[in-house]
Design an enzyme around this catalytic site. Structure first.
Site, PDB file in Angstrom:
ATOM      1  N   ASP A  12       2.939   5.173 -30.331  1.00  0.00           N
ATOM      2  CA  ASP A  12       4.385   5.157 -30.574  1.00  0.00           C
ATOM      3  C   ASP A  12       5.073   5.957 -29.469  1.00  0.00           C
ATOM      4  O   ASP A  12       4.433   6.385 -28.496  1.00  0.00           O
ATOM      5  CB  ASP A  12       4.731   5.615 -32.006  1.00  0.00           C
ATOM      6  CG  ASP A  12       4.607   7.124 -32.211  1.00  0.00           C
ATOM      7  OD1 ASP A  12       4.219   7.839 -31.256  1.00  0.00           O
ATOM      8  OD2 ASP A  12       4.886   7.583 -33.334  1.00  0.00           O
ATOM      9  N   CYS A  40      -0.319   8.572 -31.920  1.00  0.00           N
ATOM     10  CA  CYS A  40       1.072   8.830 -32.308  1.00  0.00           C
ATOM     11  C   CYS A  40       1.253  10.349 -32.262  1.00  0.00           C
ATOM     12  O   CYS A  40       0.503  11.020 -31.555  1.00  0.00           O
ATOM     13  CB  CYS A  40       1.410   8.204 -33.671  1.00  0.00           C
ATOM     14  SG  CYS A  40       0.525   8.878 -35.094  1.00  0.00           S
ATOM     15  N   THR A  71       0.698  12.670 -34.569  1.00  0.00           N
ATOM     16  CA  THR A  71      -0.453  13.344 -35.178  1.00  0.00           C
ATOM     17  C   THR A  71      -1.730  12.499 -35.167  1.00  0.00           C
ATOM     18  O   THR A  71      -2.816  13.016 -35.430  1.00  0.00           O
ATOM     19  CB  THR A  71      -0.157  13.637 -36.661  1.00  0.00           C
ATOM     20  OG1 THR A  71       0.152  12.378 -37.300  1.00  0.00           O
ATOM     21  CG2 THR A  71       1.011  14.599 -36.816  1.00  0.00           C
ATOM     22  N   HIS A 113     -22.152   8.276 -37.471  1.00  0.00           N
ATOM     23  CA  HIS A 113     -22.379   8.132 -38.918  1.00  0.00           C
ATOM     24  C   HIS A 113     -21.463   7.101 -39.582  1.00  0.00           C
ATOM     25  O   HIS A 113     -21.849   6.483 -40.557  1.00  0.00           O
ATOM     26  CB  HIS A 113     -22.173   9.473 -39.629  1.00  0.00           C
ATOM     27  CG  HIS A 113     -23.286  10.447 -39.396  1.00  0.00           C
ATOM     28  ND1 HIS A 113     -23.393  11.628 -40.075  1.00  0.00           N
ATOM     29  CD2 HIS A 113     -24.347  10.409 -38.536  1.00  0.00           C
ATOM     30  CE1 HIS A 113     -24.472  12.279 -39.671  1.00  0.00           C
ATOM     31  NE2 HIS A 113     -25.060  11.568 -38.721  1.00  0.00           N
ATOM     32  N   HIS A 127     -26.920   5.443 -42.847  1.00  0.00           N
ATOM     33  CA  HIS A 127     -25.467   5.414 -42.617  1.00  0.00           C
ATOM     34  C   HIS A 127     -24.920   3.998 -42.743  1.00  0.00           C
ATOM     35  O   HIS A 127     -23.769   3.801 -43.115  1.00  0.00           O
ATOM     36  CB  HIS A 127     -25.134   5.998 -41.253  1.00  0.00           C
ATOM     37  CG  HIS A 127     -25.619   7.409 -41.114  1.00  0.00           C
ATOM     38  ND1 HIS A 127     -25.127   8.436 -41.886  1.00  0.00           N
ATOM     39  CD2 HIS A 127     -26.583   7.943 -40.331  1.00  0.00           C
ATOM     40  CE1 HIS A 127     -25.755   9.551 -41.575  1.00  0.00           C
ATOM     41  NE2 HIS A 127     -26.650   9.275 -40.638  1.00  0.00           N
TER      42      HIS A 127
HETATM   43  C1  RB5 Z   1       7.072  10.233 -35.090  1.00  0.00           C
HETATM   44  O1  RB5 Z   1       8.062  11.188 -35.083  1.00  0.00           O
HETATM   45  C2  RB5 Z   1       5.869  10.705 -35.879  1.00  0.00           C
HETATM   46  O2  RB5 Z   1       6.186  10.675 -37.227  1.00  0.00           O
HETATM   47  C3  RB5 Z   1       4.675   9.848 -35.576  1.00  0.00           C
HETATM   48  O3  RB5 Z   1       4.409   9.903 -34.219  1.00  0.00           O
HETATM   49  C4  RB5 Z   1       3.384  10.224 -36.253  1.00  0.00           C
HETATM   50  O4  RB5 Z   1       3.048  11.557 -36.054  1.00  0.00           O
HETATM   51  C5  RB5 Z   1       3.237   9.807 -37.650  1.00  0.00           C
HETATM   52  O5  RB5 Z   1       2.215   9.942 -38.303  1.00  0.00           O
END
Ligand code: RB5
Length: 148
Positions: A8, A65, A67, A98, A133
């Site tokens: 993203d 993205c 996180t 695994h 596994h």
């Molecule tokens: C975008 O602001 C953020 O929400 C996205 O990049 C991500 O971390 C979502 O899980």
């Protein structure tokens, strides 16, 4: 290896570094976007890469993205996807060894570029171990069938 990558808006810069790194290592990369820093919806790219992996268009996927969470959750809704968020190499190694994961995800707001490269390298250099596994991974995939 042919690798599909998606992201993203939060991960454009890191994606560019990862693509360069992958190409240096001799991999072929298909970039499924997003291609700008304009705010976008990560499920779109999680799904695109998920479908590319499951259809065999690419062998493995990488999703980034903020996180790694939202985009991997989206990919995991595609039947046949096993996407794992890995913020360090040990988890990346185990996710392949695994869990036979087919998509690696991480967060551009969590890991720096050098750590991300180490995670990617570990992922790509690790094979699925099979054996006990395999049974467990098959059990995971059976859960999908229960919800048809
Ligand atoms: C975008 O602001 C953020 O929400 C996205 O990049 C991500 O971390 C979502 O899980």
């Amino acid at each position: 290896m042919k690798i599909g990558i998606g992201n993203d808006h939060s991960a454009l810069e890191l994606k560019a570094e990862i693509i360069e790194f992958l190409k240096e290592k001799g991999h072929e990369v298909v970039d499924y976007g997003t291609y700008t820093t304009d705010s976008c919806d990560y499920p779109v790219y999680g799904e695109k890469v998920g479908r590319a992996v499951v259809s065999g268009e690419v062998e493995q996927g990488i999703l980034i993205c903020g996180t790694g969470l939202g985009i991997s959750l989206a990919a995991n809704k595609v039947k046949g996807v096993r996407a794992a968020v890995c913020s360090e190499p040990y988890t990346a190694k185990m996710a392949r060894q695994h869990n036979n994961c087919n998509i690696l995800a991480f967060g551009a707001r969590v890991v720096g570029a050098e750590l991300a490269k180490l995670i990617v390298e570990t992922w790509l250099n690790t094979e699925f171990e099979g054996g006990r596994h395999e049974r467990r991974v098959n059990m995971i995939m059976e859960i999908e069938k229960k919800d048809q």
